[in-house]
Write a protein that holds these residues in place. Structure first.
Motif, mmCIF file in Angstrom:
data_model
loop_
_atom_site.group_PDB
_atom_site.id
_atom_site.type_symbol
_atom_site.label_atom_id
_atom_site.label_comp_id
_atom_site.label_asym_id
_atom_site.label_seq_id
_atom_site.Cartn_x
_atom_site.Cartn_y
_atom_site.Cartn_z
ATOM 1 N N ARG A 257 0.826 -1.212 0.000
ATOM 2 C CA ARG A 257 0.000 0.000 0.000
ATOM 3 C C ARG A 257 0.858 1.259 0.000
ATOM 4 N N VAL A 258 1.892 1.277 0.829
ATOM 5 C CA VAL A 258 2.761 2.452 0.894
ATOM 6 C C VAL A 258 3.517 2.633 -0.406
ATOM 7 N N ALA A 259 3.989 1.532 -0.990
ATOM 8 C CA ALA A 259 4.688 1.617 -2.273
ATOM 9 C C ALA A 259 3.784 2.264 -3.325
ATOM 10 N N ALA A 260 2.515 1.871 -3.353
ATOM 11 C CA ALA A 260 1.576 2.464 -4.320
ATOM 12 C C ALA A 260 1.382 3.946 -4.037
ATOM 13 N N ASP A 261 1.266 4.314 -2.749
ATOM 14 C CA ASP A 261 1.096 5.723 -2.392
ATOM 15 C C ASP A 261 2.291 6.564 -2.833
ATOM 16 N N LEU A 262 3.487 5.982 -2.767
ATOM 17 C CA LEU A 262 4.703 6.715 -3.117
ATOM 18 C C LEU A 262 5.036 6.634 -4.604
ATOM 19 N N GLY A 263 4.209 5.943 -5.369
ATOM 20 C CA GLY A 263 4.458 5.814 -6.802
ATOM 21 C C GLY A 263 5.569 4.837 -7.141
ATOM 22 N N LEU A 264 5.855 3.899 -6.225
ATOM 23 C CA LEU A 264 6.894 2.909 -6.472
ATOM 24 C C LEU A 264 6.269 1.664 -7.096
ATOM 25 N N ARG A 265 6.847 1.201 -8.191
ATOM 26 C CA ARG A 265 6.345 0.002 -8.849
ATOM 27 C C ARG A 265 6.943 -1.237 -8.184
ATOM 28 N N VAL A 266 6.103 -2.252 -8.038
ATOM 29 C CA VAL A 266 6.533 -3.535 -7.482
ATOM 30 C C VAL A 266 6.414 -4.580 -8.583
ATOM 31 N N PRO A 267 7.511 -5.237 -8.978
ATOM 32 C CA PRO A 267 8.812 -5.243 -8.317
ATOM 33 C C PRO A 267 9.872 -4.377 -8.984
ATOM 34 N N GLU A 268 9.491 -3.548 -9.978
ATOM 35 C CA GLU A 268 10.501 -2.803 -10.737
ATOM 36 C C GLU A 268 11.309 -1.857 -9.843
ATOM 37 N N ASP A 269 10.623 -1.151 -8.937
ATOM 38 C CA ASP A 269 11.300 -0.212 -8.036
ATOM 39 C C ASP A 269 11.537 -0.785 -6.640
ATOM 40 N N LEU A 270 10.688 -1.723 -6.249
ATOM 41 C CA LEU A 270 10.779 -2.266 -4.893
ATOM 42 C C LEU A 270 10.307 -3.716 -4.894
ATOM 43 N N SER A 271 11.138 -4.600 -4.400
ATOM 44 C CA SER A 271 10.725 -5.992 -4.195
ATOM 45 C C SER A 271 10.169 -6.145 -2.786
ATOM 46 N N VAL A 272 9.124 -6.972 -2.657
ATOM 47 C CA VAL A 272 8.454 -7.163 -1.363
ATOM 48 C C VAL A 272 8.217 -8.653 -1.160
ATOM 49 N N THR A 273 8.523 -9.139 0.057
ATOM 50 C CA THR A 273 8.242 -10.537 0.382
ATOM 51 C C THR A 273 7.490 -10.606 1.710
ATOM 52 N N GLY A 274 6.807 -11.735 1.905
ATOM 53 C CA GLY A 274 6.056 -11.949 3.137
ATOM 54 C C GLY A 274 6.416 -13.268 3.796
ATOM 55 N N PHE A 275 5.536 -13.709 4.677
ATOM 56 C CA PHE A 275 5.729 -14.980 5.385
ATOM 57 C C PHE A 275 4.348 -15.453 5.810
ATOM 58 N N ASP A 276 3.973 -16.663 5.466
ATOM 59 C CA ASP A 276 2.748 -17.362 5.868
ATOM 60 C C ASP A 276 2.070 -18.034 4.682
ATOM 61 N N GLY A 277 2.048 -17.379 3.528
ATOM 62 C CA GLY A 277 1.388 -17.979 2.375
ATOM 63 C C GLY A 277 -0.115 -17.857 2.408
ATOM 64 N N LEU A 278 -0.600 -16.693 2.853
ATOM 65 C CA LEU A 278 -2.045 -16.475 2.969
ATOM 66 C C LEU A 278 -2.654 -16.070 1.636
ATOM 67 N N ASP A 279 -3.930 -16.325 1.488
ATOM 68 C CA ASP A 279 -4.706 -15.832 0.350
ATOM 69 C C ASP A 279 -5.393 -14.550 0.812
ATOM 70 N N LEU A 280 -4.798 -13.407 0.483
ATOM 71 C CA LEU A 280 -5.317 -12.118 0.935
ATOM 72 C C LEU A 280 -6.129 -11.483 -0.195
ATOM 73 N N PRO A 281 -7.448 -11.399 -0.045
ATOM 74 C CA PRO A 281 -8.282 -10.920 -1.147
ATOM 75 C C PRO A 281 -8.023 -9.467 -1.526
ATOM 76 N N TRP A 282 -7.459 -8.676 -0.611
ATOM 77 C CA TRP A 282 -7.228 -7.269 -0.919
ATOM 78 C C TRP A 282 -5.861 -7.026 -1.575
ATOM 79 N N VAL A 283 -5.072 -8.077 -1.770
ATOM 80 C CA VAL A 283 -3.789 -7.967 -2.460
ATOM 81 C C VAL A 283 -3.962 -8.531 -3.864
ATOM 82 N N ASP A 284 -3.761 -7.685 -4.877
ATOM 83 C CA ASP A 284 -4.082 -8.096 -6.247
ATOM 84 C C ASP A 284 -2.878 -8.638 -7.013
ATOM 85 N N VAL A 285 -1.778 -8.929 -6.298
ATOM 86 C CA VAL A 285 -0.628 -9.572 -6.932
ATOM 87 C C VAL A 285 -0.281 -10.819 -6.126
#
Length: 335
Positions: A257-285
């Motif tokens: 969300r913050v990356a989108a607010d700052l105009g940063l493209r994921v993953p071109e400008d910023l790579s992001v990783t998580g932990f758990d392997g959840l199906d989050l309906p509000w995350v569109d990638v």
């Protein structure tokens, strides 16, 4: 007495006429039925398993991963059968939990989610002879564990990013201790953390990327992920991390969300990783993340509880995870 017991339990071959006479007599005597506590004393079982939850109950209900673990645990315990009694612990204050555990009639206690390394509840429960099962904490030889290789899993994520060419890496952790503010943490502080799961994941990142900037959160939710991400990304572009490793998928959602607010493209400008392997309906990638099946983890804890209640010897065991590549990681920007 036996006929009345069969009627109230609903488990006996009693005719409808006899059952009606028993209920009529009970109504005339204002008798509400057998005392469940007395019944549990006779059977030596209460049919209830306590589950210690760190923080307020509302926090657990708002954590998608915690819900999947509790769901799996409840499904496994249905076969005993046993009900779940959720016991919240205020971070940094054990008094309420200890009072509840001292009075609770439970057959076993599960520490199913993250918690402190040292826990006074262990002495209390061991003194009462109540079996305990934990998922990483508390750390005590009297408590069999279902362990995840937290450090190794996080190190694998860090190696992925370093292998892609990232040299400026940020790391957002789960709370490392009770009542901590969201903010930067020195690497030397990580090893002293009282919550072993967050500490192990952070140490795994630092094993591979010792210069990673570490920010801990107060609670594992999207808002905390956003707050931590702004601390990491709100710096001049030449100092900004090109990759952020979050210790949970919901924290990673805050970063996105913050990356989108700052105009940063994921993953071109910023790579992001998580932990758990959840199906989050509000995350569109599709998030690059460490997958640990929460429901299977809960079922495994439930199976350990069932074994302990049957009198079997229960030993510490390991629960598998794997790294899932998604759409949120790539090489760092070249400019």
């Amino acid at each position: 007495m036996s006929t009345a017991s069969l009627v109230f339990s609903g488990r006996g071959p009693v005719s409808d006429a006899t059952a009606a006479r028993v209920r009529a007599a009970a109504q005339e005597l204002a008798y509400a039925g057998p005392n469940p506590l007395a019944s549990s004393l006779r059977q030596g079982r209460t049919g209830t398993v306590g589950v210690v939850v760190e923080g307020r109950l509302g926090d657990a209900f708002g954590d998608p991963f915690a819900l999947t673990v509790l769901d799996g645990l409840a499904r496994e315990l249905d076969a005993i059968p046993a009900a779940l009694l959720l016991l919240p612990r205020e971070p940094g204050d054990d008094s309420r939990l200890l009072a509840q555990l001292g009075a609770a009639a439970v057959d076993a206690v599960v520490f199913a989610l993250c918690g402190p390394r040292d826990d006074p509840a262990v002495d209390l429960l061991a003194g009462r002879g109540i079996p305990m099962i934990a998922a990483g904490a508390p750390v005590d030889p009297r408590v069999p564990q279902l362990l995840v290789a937290e450090r190794a899993a996080s190190a694998e994520v860090a190696r992925l990013l370093v292998g892609l060419g990232h040299t400026r890496i940020g790391h957002i952790t789960l709370p490392l201790a009770p009542r901590v503010p969201t903010g930067p943490v020195a690497p030397a502080q990580v090893a002293l953390a009282s919550y072993p799961d967050g500490a192990a994941r952070a140490l795994g990142v630092l094993d591979v990327a010792p210069d990673a900037r570490v920010v801990q959160t107060t609670i594992a939710d999207v808002a905390s992920g956003e707050q931590a991400a702004r601390l990491l990304l709100g710096v001049p572009a030449h100092e900004r991390p090109t990759a952020i490793i979050a210790q949970s998928d919901v924290l990673a959602a805050g970063v996105l969300r913050v990356a989108a607010d700052l105009g940063l493209r994921v993953p071109e400008d910023l790579s992001v990783t998580g932990f758990d392997g959840l199906d989050l309906p509000w995350v569109d990638v599709r998030l690059t993340t460490v997958v640990q099946d929460g429901q299977a983890r809960g079922r495994a804890l439930g199976a350990m509880v069932a074994a302990a209640l049957s009198g079997a010897s229960v030993r510490t065991t390991h629960f598998p995870t794997h790294l899932r590549l998604g759409e949120t990681t790539g090489p760092p920007p070249t400019r």
